[in-house]
Design an enzyme around this catalytic site. Structure first.
Site, PDB file in Angstrom:
ATOM      1  N   ALA A   1      80.193 -18.898  49.960  1.00  0.00           N
ATOM      2  CA  ALA A   1      78.687 -19.604  50.168  1.00  0.00           C
ATOM      3  C   ALA A   1      78.050 -19.891  51.315  1.00  0.00           C
ATOM      4  O   ALA A   1      76.848 -19.438  51.615  1.00  0.00           O
ATOM      5  CB  ALA A   1      78.586 -20.741  49.304  1.00  0.00           C
TER       6      ALA A   1
ATOM      7  N   THR B   1      73.814 -19.197  53.197  1.00  0.00           N
ATOM      8  CA  THR B   1      72.927 -20.286  53.388  1.00  0.00           C
ATOM      9  C   THR B   1      71.697 -20.077  54.226  1.00  0.00           C
ATOM     10  O   THR B   1      70.754 -20.608  53.888  1.00  0.00           O
ATOM     11  CB  THR B   1      73.672 -21.617  53.765  1.00  0.00           C
TER      12      THR B   1
ATOM     13  N   ASP C   1      75.246 -12.856  45.094  1.00  0.00           N
ATOM     14  CA  ASP C   1      73.614 -12.599  45.233  1.00  0.00           C
ATOM     15  C   ASP C   1      73.483 -11.296  45.681  1.00  0.00           C
ATOM     16  O   ASP C   1      72.223 -10.990  45.966  1.00  0.00           O
ATOM     17  CB  ASP C   1      73.188 -13.672  46.439  1.00  0.00           C
TER      18      ASP C   1
ATOM     19  N   HIS D   1      83.437 -13.006  42.057  1.00  0.00           N
ATOM     20  CA  HIS D   1      82.858 -13.730  40.947  1.00  0.00           C
ATOM     21  C   HIS D   1      81.643 -13.159  40.501  1.00  0.00           C
ATOM     22  O   HIS D   1      80.871 -13.474  39.492  1.00  0.00           O
ATOM     23  CB  HIS D   1      82.136 -15.167  41.576  1.00  0.00           C
TER      24      HIS D   1
ATOM     25  N   CYS E   1      74.554  -6.823  27.533  1.00  0.00           N
ATOM     26  CA  CYS E   1      74.448  -7.212  26.300  1.00  0.00           C
ATOM     27  C   CYS E   1      75.943  -7.565  25.727  1.00  0.00           C
ATOM     28  O   CYS E   1      76.803  -6.824  25.692  1.00  0.00           O
ATOM     29  CB  CYS E   1      74.000  -6.355  25.182  1.00  0.00           C
TER      30      CYS E   1
ATOM     31  N   CYS F   1      76.541  -4.921  22.446  1.00  0.00           N
ATOM     32  CA  CYS F   1      76.672  -3.664  22.509  1.00  0.00           C
ATOM     33  C   CYS F   1      76.754  -3.036  24.012  1.00  0.00           C
ATOM     34  O   CYS F   1      76.923  -1.865  24.199  1.00  0.00           O
ATOM     35  CB  CYS F   1      75.379  -2.893  22.003  1.00  0.00           C
TER      36      CYS F   1
ATOM     37  N   CYS G   1      68.923  -8.378  23.945  1.00  0.00           N
ATOM     38  CA  CYS G   1      68.828  -7.037  24.430  1.00  0.00           C
ATOM     39  C   CYS G   1      68.008  -6.199  23.533  1.00  0.00           C
ATOM     40  O   CYS G   1      67.548  -6.692  22.322  1.00  0.00           O
ATOM     41  CB  CYS G   1      70.277  -6.597  23.820  1.00  0.00           C
TER      42      CYS G   1
HETATM   43 ZN    ZN Z   1      72.861  -4.889  22.594  1.00  0.00          ZN
END
Ligand code: ZN
Length: 240
Positions: free
Chosen positions: A20, A24, A104, A119, A127, A130, A149
């Site tokens: 992190a 900053t 980010d 991460h 979605c 799907c 979606c």
């Molecule tokens: Zn979908």
């Protein structure tokens, strides 16, 4: 500082491991320092770590997104001198790759190509039904609603690893291999107190471990050089 500069200049196999603290300076605070979320319905106050868990996402999706959109998304953030210095090192053929705990996308925005995101990334969303993919704009545009979606009305989930979720094994293996083979390992902006960070850094077998962090870390005794201060300043000076 001069000795570390020399080590950097001479290496063509540098790997950067960042947390992190790398972002900053771009105005993105560590989410752990964010205020929690008061959940009116239950009269309960949730900590950021609770909100960013799989259970919370599945059971309180609207509240999750309220926190996520206000505390985790910084669409205006720009790469800082740390990101730019690392991108420059890669262009020069000296940096093999970046392993980051950040979500980010600022390393890529700065021009870095080989970035392993442990991460995940807020820039990727999909979605849950799907698997259709959506950009960050879709999440931002959903206002107070849960993003859905377009194709199947399924819920959209950020491609970010939440607490209780496991890391992408492929990314983890690539990170391990990059670090194991590194000549120079620069670790910056991470407390090295949580996994997988600590375990990954321990895989490094070389003798050029550079730790840049404002506060002490539990692995400082393993470092060949330890630099305090602002990460952007230090990396800018090391590279230029
Ligand atoms: Zn979908």
């Amino acid at each position: 500082m001069e000795e570390v500069q020399k080590v950097i200049v001479e290496s063509s196999n540098i790997v950067f491991f960042g947390g992190a603290g790398t972002s900053t300076e771009s105005g993105i605070p560590d989410f752990r320092s964010a205020d929690g979320l008061y959940h009116a319905g239950s009269g309960q106050q949730y900590a950021p770590e609770q909100i960013l868990s799989r259970d919370f996402f599945m059971s309180h999706m609207a509240a999750f997104y309220t926190f996520y959109k206000t505390k985790m998304l910084y669409p205006e953030a720009k790469p800082n001198r740390a990101h730019l210095a690392l991108a420059e090192l890669e262009r020069r053929g000296q940096l093999r790759g970046i392993v980051t705990q950040n979500i980010d996308g600022l390393h890529q925005l700065a021009g870095s190509r080989n970035v392993l995101e442990l991460h995940g990334s807020v820039l990727r969303n999909y979605c849950m039904s799907c698997k259709a993919e959506y950009p960050l704009e879709t999440i931002m545009a959903s206002a107070d609603d849960i993003p859905r979606c377009e194709k199947c009305q399924g819920f959209i989930k950020p491609d970010v690893v939440l607490y209780q979720e496991s890391l992408d094994m492929e990314v983890l293996e690539q990170a391990a291999s990059l670090i194991t083979q590194a000549d120079v390992l620069i670790v910056a902006g991470t407390s090295l107190t949580v996994q997988p960070a600590a375990g990954l850094v321990r895989l490094y077998e070389g003798n050029r471990l550079i730790i840049i962090n404002r506060d002490p870390t539990p692995m400082d005794h393993l470092a060949n050089a330890r630099l305090g201060g602002n990460i952007g300043d230090v990396l800018h000076e090391l590279v230029n």
